[in-house]
Design an enzyme around this catalytic site. Sequence first.
Site, PDB file in Angstrom:
ATOM      1  N   THR A  12       2.482   2.700   9.684  1.00 48.02           N
ATOM      2  CA  THR A  12       1.775   2.238  10.697  1.00 48.02           C
ATOM      3  C   THR A  12       1.183   1.529  11.788  1.00 48.02           C
ATOM      4  OG1 THR A  12      -1.034   3.014  11.198  1.00 48.02           O
ATOM      5  CG2 THR A  12      -0.266   1.100   8.915  1.00 48.02           C
ATOM      6  N   TYR A  13       0.425   1.423  12.917  1.00 50.68           N
ATOM      7  CA  TYR A  13       0.146   0.337  13.382  1.00 50.68           C
ATOM      8  C   TYR A  13      -1.584  -0.326  13.162  1.00 50.68           C
ATOM      9  CZ  TYR A  13      -1.567  -2.571  18.276  1.00 50.68           C
ATOM     10  OH  TYR A  13      -1.784  -2.940  18.450  1.00 50.68           O
ATOM     11  N   ALA A  64      -6.444   6.868   9.915  1.00 49.01           N
ATOM     12  CA  ALA A  64      -5.430   6.837   8.616  1.00 49.01           C
ATOM     13  C   ALA A  64      -6.010   5.782   7.592  1.00 49.01           C
ATOM     14  CB  ALA A  64      -4.367   6.020   9.077  1.00 49.01           C
ATOM     15  N   CYS A  90       3.335   6.844  10.641  1.00 47.09           N
ATOM     16  CA  CYS A  90       2.607   7.611   9.402  1.00 47.09           C
ATOM     17  C   CYS A  90       4.131   8.788   9.312  1.00 47.09           C
ATOM     18  CB  CYS A  90       2.188   8.333   8.833  1.00 47.09           C
ATOM     19  SG  CYS A  90       0.965   6.918   8.670  1.00 47.09           S
ATOM     20  N   GLY A 102       2.302   5.284   1.709  1.00 46.07           N
ATOM     21  CA  GLY A 102       2.738   5.420   2.939  1.00 46.07           C
ATOM     22  C   GLY A 102       3.370   5.259   3.118  1.00 46.07           C
ATOM     23  N   GLN A 103       3.497   5.208   4.941  1.00 42.70           N
ATOM     24  CA  GLN A 103       4.493   5.252   5.579  1.00 42.70           C
ATOM     25  C   GLN A 103       4.294   3.747   6.623  1.00 42.70           C
ATOM     26  OE1 GLN A 103       7.259   8.690   6.891  1.00 42.70           O
ATOM     27  NE2 GLN A 103       6.006   9.543   5.301  1.00 42.70           N
ATOM     28  N   GLY A 151      -7.216   0.580   2.467  1.00 36.94           N
ATOM     29  CA  GLY A 151      -8.480   1.847   2.674  1.00 36.94           C
ATOM     30  C   GLY A 151      -8.101   2.368   3.770  1.00 36.94           C
ATOM     31  N   ARG A 187       0.650  -1.140   0.047  1.00 32.42           N
ATOM     32  CA  ARG A 187      -0.181  -0.427  -0.133  1.00 32.42           C
ATOM     33  C   ARG A 187       0.740   1.104   0.200  1.00 32.42           C
ATOM     34  NH1 ARG A 187       1.133   2.247   4.611  1.00 32.42           N
ATOM     35  NH2 ARG A 187       1.394   1.300   6.283  1.00 32.42           N
TER      36      ARG A 187
END
Length: 258
Positions: free
Chosen positions: A92-93, A162, A193, A89-90, A175, A87
């Site tokens: 994330t959890y 997010a 992020c 972005g950076q 998503g 995906r």
Amino acid sequence: MVNARNTLVTGLPAPTGSTPVEWRVSDSLVSYEDAIATMETRAAAIVAGQAAELVWLLEHPPLYTAGTSTNHADVIDARFHIYESERGGQLTYHGPGQRVAYVMIDLRRRGPDVRRFVATLEEWIIRTLAALGVRAERREDRIGVWVRRPEKGNGCEDKIAALGIRVKQWVTLHGIAINVNPDLAHFSGIVPCGVSEKRYGVTSLSDLGVPISLTEVDELLRREFEPLFGPTTAQTVGNTSNEPPLADSERSVSVPSR
């Protein structure tokens, strides 16, 4: 300062007469690997005209996911497995208490406009949270959906949701993720992020004093989804689909999380 992103056009209704979007809710934790496999298979079937569009609501076991723009220096304490995701972005959890909604829709029919799709996902989150009395907002310079926290200090804001997507042959994958009542301490193992300024943190509905179950959030998500994207089918409940494994994936585009 005017936030130009608030002027973006939102809404991506399906053409008249289209099959409603399948609405699926998993009632137990779904591994990230299983979720990716299911999304890939379903997206391929949508491209081939063999399956309806799908919104899939679920929770993951605790893990970190690294998008295509990840700076691995943002890993502070790898207390959970880090899954390399395709995906945008950076870091994330994901974990229990966070409502993840994977959205697989066909932009060939709705309009091949990725920017509008992302803005519509944001609008979906904002409207859902507004129904709970939470004012959530986009930001021009930061990813995610944010709430102001003046009680924490001047200019303080926390991210409550997010987004991160992928598009393959104009069908969307991945998503949104809304923090309902996760363990917020789990976010401290990363720079979420890539947003490192101390005045920007992470929050949840529970942290904001909004006690609500995932089932209640799901009902609001569905209610606010339909005016933006169109009708959904009757809800189905299950862990993962029985769709067959996907062959070699097609070329895709990753879009940074917001």
